[in-house]
Design an enzyme around this catalytic site. Structure first.
Site, mmCIF file in Angstrom:
data_model
loop_
_atom_site.group_PDB
_atom_site.id
_atom_site.type_symbol
_atom_site.label_atom_id
_atom_site.label_comp_id
_atom_site.label_asym_id
_atom_site.label_seq_id
_atom_site.Cartn_x
_atom_site.Cartn_y
_atom_site.Cartn_z
ATOM 1 N N LEU A 51 0.859 -1.154 -0.054
ATOM 2 C CA LEU A 51 0.009 -0.019 -0.056
ATOM 3 C C LEU A 51 0.786 1.357 -0.058
ATOM 4 O O LEU A 51 0.676 2.392 -0.746
ATOM 5 C CB LEU A 51 -0.934 -0.011 1.139
ATOM 6 C CG LEU A 51 -2.198 0.636 0.888
ATOM 7 C CD1 LEU A 51 -2.883 0.295 -0.293
ATOM 8 C CD2 LEU A 51 -3.053 0.611 2.007
ATOM 9 N N CYS A 52 1.948 1.209 0.782
ATOM 10 C CA CYS A 52 2.741 2.336 0.877
ATOM 11 C C CYS A 52 3.372 2.813 -0.492
ATOM 12 O O CYS A 52 3.601 3.921 -0.749
ATOM 13 C CB CYS A 52 3.778 2.295 1.893
ATOM 14 S SG CYS A 52 4.866 0.746 1.663
ATOM 15 N N THR A 53 3.688 1.624 -1.339
ATOM 16 C CA THR A 53 4.224 2.122 -2.599
ATOM 17 C C THR A 53 3.115 2.652 -3.376
ATOM 18 O O THR A 53 3.312 3.851 -4.236
ATOM 19 C CB THR A 53 4.715 0.779 -3.230
ATOM 20 O OG1 THR A 53 5.558 0.136 -2.519
ATOM 21 C CG2 THR A 53 5.102 1.007 -4.706
#
Lengths: 449, 486
Positions: free
Chosen positions: A210-212
């Site tokens: 998700l952070c990507t």
């Protein structure tokens, strides 16, 4: 000496396999016209899926001596299907795949009868599946395969020596393709591994962290998934994304493009957007043809015994040259699905409600919201409301009574289990043994037989 | 969405395919090709539709019994894709091969199905002479056979499944080195720290040891085997640049001209390395650093490409050709795929049949995984010899089973003797099976063989992906089908 039959027969080529004996054949192979006629009259085959694989399967089976076929598929024909689902024409777009496929094959192969079912596989009663000699799968999802596998394995019964009873064994032939790769396998519940026994064969689906997506996108795919998974909900709360709606797809594409420009990332195209969102690997007609042919051939062999069968998994890769490998996988004796059933020991006083609660807490099953059936009879159904109301009164009764006061028996339960962080509905087989009520208990024997 | 892209699709649409014999094997092959979008097809078959065909061929129906099979199949295929140009010729392929060899020159590729050995050999010579691609396919009971026959087929876009990324960490060039050095790994900023791509980490790691906690460091450790990827080019590429065809002259194809340029590059500017591919895999990193790293790789790849392009133009000039006859895009694709080039060459079937690799044949016949496939290979040829000798297919008659099987076996043994394999085992059960099949064409076997055949045809025409080498034998008994390299 006598020459071959004077009467021209459709079965000219198949007759060589069905009417002539051989040494590399199945155990109970009895060659002769009777076998050929029995295949036509009595054997019933179900094809699950009427897409790329399903269409090929119906054709192959119709031309392999089977006359009673049925096909089930919940989809309608789309324009993108036309380049490899050869039974469909432009004018068929919008119609149910199962119905058109059945009609076309019956038109070309006279004598074959194909009953289409335009519905989800879960919509059919479990007994529907028991009517078939063999079930052949042309599916594109793990969940659907898992479901049919559980249904077929659910029919399997074991004798007191924990050996599978052959007459309850429902063979499944399963095929799958992806680009230039594919597999075909034979599942004989109780003997070969079932789909669940070898679930580790499937690689995990690619998921981006998700952070990507949110902070450090680097590729076009990241930008697309950001628009698809994050931005969509923000902008359209309540409306779920429909990959088949071109307006939705265009919105995702436009958003992905904006994000890509912001981060200086090249490569976002409409075509890539579709591919990433639908997780599509382009399908190839030839791979579907190869895998279906292998599956249909195995179906013919299982039904007739005319040759030895595949044992038990064929993998195919046509990317670089051609690689075909046969692996003999082994059954998992503790398999939740095709094994003798998870053993659950209960006191005769346990109520159905308590039993259902136990299933949720069970260390292996973790099955919540369970519905319970015994030998085809609904003991308790969570849904629909009318059935729930009808069976609600059973909850307070002892399970032992509801099961006819037998010391042990099989139950089938459906409910929600958590797999890979996802809630999935599943079907499980349970072996229930009531403590202290065995026919050969010390109390009974004490009095002499 | 096609796996072979726009260029591949264009090649298919321009192609012209000839099919010999349209029983199920040929028909199923063509069905897949027509669905794939081939431009034009010509079906050659002299037979009429019989009742028996209704039981194995989807492209004929009751109303067509008594009519030309070629005509019937053609009509069905036309219905499948109205864009394809479909023609039929009601003539026996064997006769056409004898009387009109020049007929075949007009096609891109000929798919020859259900031919016996002697016709195969004749057709092979004709197509080889005319530079027409050829593919043989055959179904025989539960056995099948597919064989490509082309003098040389080169592939630039081989698109292999798994191939090492071209990171060059074991041999970094100056710009990559100095880029790595601009990243300060020792900086106290934890956010910057975890956003350093593993390529940079590995670069710097080679100099000093450091602790690895975050994802990117873990990736570095996992990917570290790539640092030890051997320098230089692999054995296959080495073979290609050492090939006699790399000594180019005015008759050389574009491919070999580019190979000659590549060879020169490897020896000089490349210092043993092929041109840099230029793309890098995704890796945990801040967007900015990743994009900058990407640019470094792209710049080097572009620089290498320009050197090779110059060499190509020079070679073309030297061999008396127009220096711009090879487009920039083709040379670019060649450079990008330089490490993955493939050259496929196929023996004439006549050569293979009269002089197969004995050691391989013996190995196959004795190996449990290969013995059925190798057995079928021999028995298919034995069945053809039997038919030529006794004027009838083995197993055609119901009676005289034992005598027939004995004759087939002795024919097979004689063949093995002729090939020099007299000691090799021949499975008796397989001989009986061969009798049992009596040259029948089963739909499922034909569909499998047709699937394989059509797939290989697509690879040959699109020039993408690597076609199979050797002779493919389908084994429908236990599915241990094999590629035999003879």
């Amino acid at each position: 000496m006598a020459s071959s039959a004077v009467q021209p027969s459709r079965s000219r080529d198949l007759d060589k396999l069905l009417l002539r004996s051989g040494n590399l054949v199945g155990e109970n192979f009895e060659p002769g016209p009777q076998l050929r006629d029995d295949l036509r009259e009595y054997v019933r085959i179900l094809v699950v899926g009427a897409g790329g694989l399903g269409c090929e399967l119906l054709k192959d089976l119709a031309l392999s001596g089977f006359k009673n076929l049925e096909v089930i598929d919940m989809d309608r024909i789309e324009v993108t299907n036309l380049n490899r689902q050869f039974l469909f024409r432009l004018e068929d777009v919008g119609k149910p795949k199962a119905e058109v496929a059945a009609k076309r094959v019956m038109e070309r192969v006279s004598g074959v009868n194909i009953v289409p079912h335009f519905c989800r596989i879960e919509d059919k009663e479990i007994d529907f599946y028991n009517d078939f000699s063999i079930i052949v799968l042309g599916l594109d999802s793990i969940e659907a395969r898992s479901y049919i596998n559980a249904v077929a394995c659910g029919f399997l019964e074991y004798d007191s020596g924990d050996n599978p009873r052959e007459e309850t064994m429902k063979p499944i032939v399963d095929g799958g393709t992806e680009g230039f790769k594919g597999h075909a396998r034979v599942i004989l519940p109780g003997t070969t591994p079932c789909f669940e026994c070898t679930i580790w064969l499937f690689p995990p689906q690619v998921k981006f962290p998700l952070c990507t997506l949110a902070e450090t996108p680097r590729t076009a795919a990241h930008c697309i998934e950001y628009a698809h998974l994050i931005k969509w909900d923000e902008a359209h709360s309540g409306v779920s994304f429909d990959p088949d709606d071109p307006e939705h797809m265009k919105w995702v594409y436009d958003e992905a493009l904006k994000r890509a420009e912001l981060f200086g990332i090249p490569g976002v195209t409409y075509s890539l957007t579709q591919g990433v969102v639908k997780n599509i690997i382009p399908a190839i007609a030839s791979t579907n043809a190869i895998i279906s042919a292998a599956c249909a051939l195995e179906t013919l062999k299982i039904a007739s015994g005319c040759s030895k069968t595949l044992s038990n998994y064929l993998s195919y890769n046509g990317v670089e040259g051609l690689h075909i490998k046969v692996t003999e996988f082994e059954k998992d004796k503790d398999c939740l699905v095709c094994g003798p059933g998870i053993l659950i020991e209960l006191d005769a006083s346990v109520t159905l409600q308590k039993f259902i609660d136990l299933l949720d807490e069970h260390s292996v099953l973790h099955l919540s919201k369970a519905s319970v059936t015994h030998r085809g009879k609904n003991l308790y159904m969570q849904a629909p409301p009318v059935l729930e109301e009808m069976t609600r009164s059973n909850l307070s009764l002892p399970l032992f009574e509801l099961m006819g006061k037998v010391p042990k028996d099989i139950l089938h339960v459906t409910g929600i289990a958590i797999k890979d962080d996802k809630k999935t509905s599943c079907l499980r087989k349970l072996r229930i043994v009531f403590k202290g009520v065995d026919g050969v208990t010390d109390m009974d024997m004490a009095g002499g037989a | 969405l096609r796996i072979w892209g726009e260029q591949g699709q264009a090649a298919l649409e321009k192609s012209s395919i000839c099919l010999l014999n349209c029983g199920p094997t040929g028909s199923e092959t063509l069905k897949n090709l027509v669905l794939g979008g081939v431009g034009s097809i010509t079906v050659v078959d002299g037979s009429k539709v019989e009742v028996g065909d209704l039981g194995n061929n989807f492209m004929v129906d009751e109303s067509s019994v008594g009519q030309s099979k070629a005509k019937t199949v053609c009509a069905f295929l036309q219905e499948l894709n109205d864009a394809v140009k479909a023609k039929f010729i009601e003539e026996c392929p064997e006769a056409l091969i004898e009387t009109n060899p020049s007929f075949f020159s007009q096609f891109t590729l000929v798919v020859a199905t259900q031919l016996a050995e002697d016709s195969m050999i004749k057709l092979d010579r004709i197509c080889r002479e005319a530079n027409v691609m050829l593919l043989f396919a055959r179904s025989y009971g539960l056995a099948g056979f597919v064989r490509i026959s082309v003098k040389e087929h080169v592939v630039i876009e081989s698109k292999p499944d798994h191939f090492l990324d071209d990171l060059r960490l074991n041999n970094p060039w100056p710009e990559l080195k100095s880029f790595a050095e601009t990243i300060e790994l020792n900086a106290a900023d934890p956010v910057a720290h975890k956003h350093t791509p593993y390529v940079v980490i590995l670069e710097l790691l080679k100099a000093k040891m450091m602790s690895m906690d975050e994802d990117n460091y873990k990736e570095a450790v996992d990917a570290s085997f790539k640092v030890f990827a051997p320098r230089g080019i692999n054995a296959e590429l080495q073979q290609i640049i050492n090939d006699g065809c790399a000594e180019v002259d005015s008759s050389s194809s574009d491919f070999w001209v580019m190979v000659a340029a590549l060879k020169d590059f490897i020896v000089h500017e490349g210092a043993g390395e092929a041109p840099l591919e230029g793309s890098i895999p995704d890796m945990t990193s801040s967007t900015e650093i990743y994009v900058n790293l990407q640019k470094i790789y792209q710049a080097k790849a572009e620089a290498d490409f320009l050197v090779i392009e110059e060499k190509v133009r020079n070679i073309l000039k030297k061999t008396g050709k127009d220096p711009h006859s090879i487009p920039k895009s083709v040379i670019k694709s060649f450079c990008k795929n330089a490490r993955k080039l493939k050259v496929c060459r196929y023996r004439l079937v006549e050569d293979e049949f009269s002089n197969p690799s004995l050691s391989e044949l013996q190995r196959y016949l004795s190996s449990p995984d290969y013995s059925f496939a190798a057995g079928f290979y021999i028995l298919l040829r034995a069945a053809d010899r039997f038919a030529a000798n006794y004027k009838v297919i083995p197993g055609h008659f119901e009676g005289e089973i034992d005598e027939d099987i004995a004759r087939l076996k002795s024919t097979a043994v004689a063949l093995l003797n002729d090939l020099g394999c007299s000691g090799s085992p021949l499975n008796d059960d397989l001989v009986s099976e061969m009798w049992r099949y009596a040259a029948s064409e089963l739909h499922t076997v034909a569909a499998f063989v047709g699937g394989v055949a059509s797939q290989e045809v697509i690879k040959l025409i699109t020039k993408q992906f690597v076609p199979m080498s050797g002779t493919f034998i389908f084994n429908g008994i236990d599915h241990k089908s094999q590629l035999l390299s003879l």
